[in-house]
Enzyme design. Structure first.
Site, PDB file in Angstrom:
ATOM      1  N   TYR J  22      14.702 -26.678  71.497  1.00 15.16           N
ATOM      2  CA  TYR J  22      14.516 -28.114  71.290  1.00 15.16           C
ATOM      3  C   TYR J  22      14.589 -28.962  72.559  1.00 15.16           C
ATOM      4  CZ  TYR J  22      15.041 -26.806  66.435  1.00 15.16           C
ATOM      5  OH  TYR J  22      14.875 -26.223  65.202  1.00 15.16           O
ATOM      6  N   HIS J  79      10.125 -28.020  54.719  1.00 13.98           N
ATOM      7  CA  HIS J  79       9.726 -26.822  53.979  1.00 13.98           C
ATOM      8  C   HIS J  79      10.248 -26.809  52.551  1.00 13.98           C
ATOM      9  CE1 HIS J  79       9.182 -25.992  58.148  1.00 13.98           C
ATOM     10  NE2 HIS J  79      10.476 -25.992  58.357  1.00 13.98           N
ATOM     11  N   HIS J  99       6.663 -32.319  65.105  1.00 12.52           N
ATOM     12  CA  HIS J  99       7.694 -31.295  65.327  1.00 12.52           C
ATOM     13  C   HIS J  99       7.819 -31.021  66.816  1.00 12.52           C
ATOM     14  CE1 HIS J  99       8.134 -30.298  61.080  1.00 12.52           C
ATOM     15  NE2 HIS J  99       6.844 -30.490  60.995  1.00 12.52           N
ATOM     16  N   SER J 101       9.223 -28.208  68.246  1.00  9.75           N
ATOM     17  CA  SER J 101       8.878 -26.819  68.545  1.00  9.75           C
ATOM     18  C   SER J 101       7.565 -26.437  67.863  1.00  9.75           C
ATOM     19  CB  SER J 101       9.994 -25.900  68.051  1.00  9.75           C
ATOM     20  OG  SER J 101      10.066 -25.942  66.631  1.00  9.75           O
TER      21      SER J 101
END
Lengths: 143, 143, 143, 143, 143, 143, 143, 143, 143, 143, 143, 143
Positions: J22, J79, J99, J101
């Site tokens: 991150y 998710h 996001h 990553s």
């Protein structure tokens, strides 16, 4: 040594909820017992409970500042929470996953844990005694 | 109180096999330690190991005649053996499933256990100490 | 250089069992041929067979003490044995997986091998000659 | 005896591409070696490579007119090409599938081959030596 | 009315390839017949074949400029090509999918077509006559 | 800094193909715009397009010799091409995956990308502007 | 030559049921047309319809005694009836499966046909004209 | 006529193991009864039992030399053993699969048998009487 | 004792339908034989057949009023009918499921039975003799 | 123009949590940067973070009253949360999913997003710069 | 207002069939009650039942000519009948799906309904009272 | 009699959110109506709403102390929350699941409910009237 025992959703109903699965001891009784067991093993045990996924994440994040490790019963979030998994992976202290019932003898959806891969280890099926074993296992891994 | 500690396939290689996963202690060392820990808790521990699924079934069936419970690390058979599951369901003494490594942090096929639903409980991820916790859990459930 | 050729379940029936799939040569004939081929390449070949999963594990574990590598036809255990996979991963010598028939042209369940990921390589479909190629491949990888 | 060695997509980068998986030898070096190895075994080896699925089909179809068999490394098309599978089934000469790496120790999607069921056999995991074994296996099956 | 008959991979081998599945007529014979049949129905039929997925896309894209519709046998690309599906969806002329064999009586992976949802209709199982029916169906839908 | 913008199958139809999904700008217009945007950010942008999977692999392999990075819209090959994935993994320059439409709001089979795991990052859903963001992201990662 | 045209469940509602999918022609109109088309091709066409799976089986079994082949639109039973599949396999006359709509452009569960593997061939997507093509295909296969 | 009755794992516990599923008769009682029933039907019945998969394979292979057929209750290996399946396929005598309980009314994983496709037939759910029916069925098929 | 033998869809074609699977005996012959066999065992056997799922349900429901048990060959409905399963569960008399062929050696979709979990037991693979065994098994369970 | 940047669970740990995935920048630093970047582009950026799924829903619902669009990094809820998806679908302002990553290069369960189908677009894999691109993309879509 | 209450397979056994699941009231009693309840709400209720899928389709098709809506309990056909689903979609009157038991607390295969997507709504779990609620819901939607 | 009507996530937006799915009535209007309807039926209705999974658990747990039953619309948590399921199972009062829309006519992931198996019953698809039916059903089951 400081240890957090963290109870997930519905564990506040312990003793009143489906006693044939979860036993007859209340959460307060259990916590008292765990604090005492902790003392015997030289650990200061603090107990918290929340039904809120977000609150559990807050508590876990905070725990990394003042505990040496966590005993965590994630309850129903075990099977559905990526966010809790990420919280455990993010803090650097060991977390031991415990379950009162033998989750593998219950519904199929309880067999999968999103939490386990990022925990130090897992104990399930021994009733309230799962927590005592968890404390011991945690102390052992910290040492 | 008499307890059988039963080691499944490849556990005879303990200490030499992939030590980054299974640790550096040999099976003989581990057994000596478990016998000693058993003594402290007032239990007579006997240790056996086999790589043969059939031999493990024979030993489990026999155990119901002379032990009060079993600590069982089914190794690779955990994920594939219905016959071992049936053996555990058939004998009436409590069986505790233990694993040295955190099987949930390894390959997908190791996440499923055919054995767990018929065991009293399950402990995984604490290295050789998983066995010690297992003995304690077993004694607790017998009492 | 010492090499073990290890035949799994039902390969003792070679020559009598479904010859349209497995060929007409008996296991003894095959072994004689492999020993001879081994000699030509400067390797001492020893051949063993067992129908017992546990015995195959015992032999593999033992092989790490006296061989430089193994040619292994796991037969029906190819698709079902985590314990054999763990044994191969546990010993440090190279293992080459061989199959007489082209397993990919047969039933769906024969397409998946639990053994392959931990082997040095895999050869299938060339009848008894798969073993000869296996010996050569093994010698090459050891060198 | 005439043999075609056919390299699929990205194999032209051999030696420069992920050498920890595919080794340090370039495609030209490899081809030179295979031609030489072929000669030793009495076979005239021709080598071709293409990144184009259609071109590989064209070459395979053409090969049935001038070769006795093919060594084929289908690369990434192994897992996705029904058209290549149909081409191999359509020509009547034997085709041996080879892979440099142990595809079974890599990502899940590499475990499935659409090509294998219509090939004579399959060799994987022995680096550039997989090709040498393939040539030998092919000569053996043609004889 | 102008119609393109487009043959996919391996159809150039028609008559030589697995005649028990695909029949004994060559592609040239078939094309001659289709041109003649087209004439009878008042349509000018042009026939093309390629083993290249990309070339098939180029041809389809080009077809929208000079034909009224397409008879397409996508061969092995039927089951794997999203790019061909997108090409058919992108051009505005009707495309009829035809297959020589009854694909539903063959391997499981041949039962799924990525192409069908974007075609006007589908005809399979009537040998070379599938194409004749396709031409008729196409003329009918254009009218 | 040199950047390749690579368009996959059917993108040459941009502006004419399903404009409600892909917008009304033609590929030439888009390329002109991207070259201009590149100039503003100090990068020399070159644009290529092909409907051929193999040609896209050739171009990507070649790109590693003369560009600093690639903006790649793999079109329909996104979901089916292991060979393209391998090409991206094989070259050492960063590749940014872009999509004009929000692929996640379309058919199920478009949700899975074989390409994404080996790309630097992914941008989808912003129409032609996805490319502009991609160029910026690529320049940022190279710096 | 005698041909049975057999309509499955809900086709009696043709013309009134979802006309945007099934068209505006009634079943009586369609049947009249098919009889006439049959006559042109030298075949005597008889038409039947039933909403009952069992009645359809009865009719198919009976058909083997007095027809040369069957055009069958199994409607909703296409996707669910093993009993109808068995009936088609049991009678020895050719059966051609037809569908009015392009079933592949509709719900997922309509993509799978239990009937297709035992039919001579399949035609779908051309409205009422699917039946005409079916009659032609049937006559062609009988000849 | 000579018949082998072969009992798989855990059947030696018959009468003591979960009597609500498997009944109260011991294995010795059952065997005595089967020998007697065999006699009535003119067959010499021999009974064997093993918990070892490998031993069961050995016994089956050996049986082809001295029996006319086998009654086999594979117990827990029914669902997991490819090696036993291969053994049955390899010997040429008929094998009848029997089960005491109705396996289809139990856990999902018991519904799948790897053994059934290579057996002559299967009988399940009639308690110890399944074996008697099996003997009769075997004698009938041999005649 | 009164027994109903109930034949499902397509069994009226017995003797004419795929005799290599179902044998050469007609349904009338079979019924005559079963009535006779029944008499020998002291049971009055009545035989019925229908191709209609609903009629089979009607007959089963009615059977509970005048029979002691049912021998049921559900044919193709075995794999698809929840309604028949519910009918069997609803009547209180024992039902024995029989199949002429070894369904497990045929197509995958024939391996799953919706009927088995609610039947007393299951017999398959012994040709017409499966029925005789079924009658015997039924009489045994009623006693 | 007013923009909300909304950070989901565990993003408050940015800079301390798994920096190899991150990055090393803290959330406060990131927010400062985004406000500044926003200013440059003429947008007023407000930043919020919560570990609570319910709180994120509250904030999103509220945002529709005072912002023109949202940049949302749903973290682990990506998710698993249908409730967040419904919230995004319910408010009428555009939401861009970002996001840090490349989620597609991580665990399988991170490849599926419940959120993406209802967002305007998605950007992932460019570290903190994903947010900057997101702001730009959002401004572009609003214009 | 005219309403048809349509009962599917096995509901004629109501009161005698598994009363712990379906209750003790007979179908005649239930129908009497529903007619009376209908009257109170100003609706003329007619009740029909059939075990035949085809008959249920016939009745539904017919209902569109003389009723304003249907209360339908499809029983076991709920989970398997595409033909019934198509019938409901084909008629233009509202259909309300009702179930006596809570199907979601029963076997997995009962959780999926092919019927629900084309019904106006669904009511399950309230015993015979589900029908009363259904009538009310239907009247409400018609108004 | 006291009844809690509990609304899950995003239901506070009722009337403003996707009115074509959820209708035009606001939550306040709906609640007023439900209180009034309750009064008519002799029940005191209290209404609560939260977007927080944890808060919904808190409210449900609390409800067991002061209500006779609950009407629960779990919104997006229906499909993902084991914790809510456990809460409903833990309290002993009846819970009726209601949905405004016909969830079975929407996305696949909305077809599965984790909540249903532990509720008294389920009503979906009748707009705001689903709640009225729910209250009635609840009163009926309490009586």
């Amino acid at each position: 040594m400081k240890i957090l025992v963290l109870h997930g959703p519905n564990l506040n109903l312990l003793g009143t909820r489906e006693p044939e699965i979860y036993g007859a001891m209340t959460l307060d009784d259990l916590n008292a017992r765990l604090i005492e067991e902790g003392k015997k093993m030289g650990a200061e045990v603090t107990c918290k409970q929340s039904n809120h996924e977000g609150a559990l994440i807050d508590i876990l994040q905070d725990a990394r500042l003042w505990t040496d490790g966590v005993i965590f019963n994630p309850g129903g979030y075990t099977h559905t929470s990526v966010a809790l998994r990420d919280a455990i992976a993010a803090i650097e202290i060991p977390v031991v996953e415990v379950h009162i019932s033998n989750v593998y003898a219950r519904e199929e959806f309880r067999h999968k844990s999103l939490i386990s891969p990022v925990c130090a280890g897992k104990i399930s099926g021994f009733g309230w005694y799962s927590y005592v074993l968890g404390i011991q296992a945690l102390i052992e891994s910290i040492r």
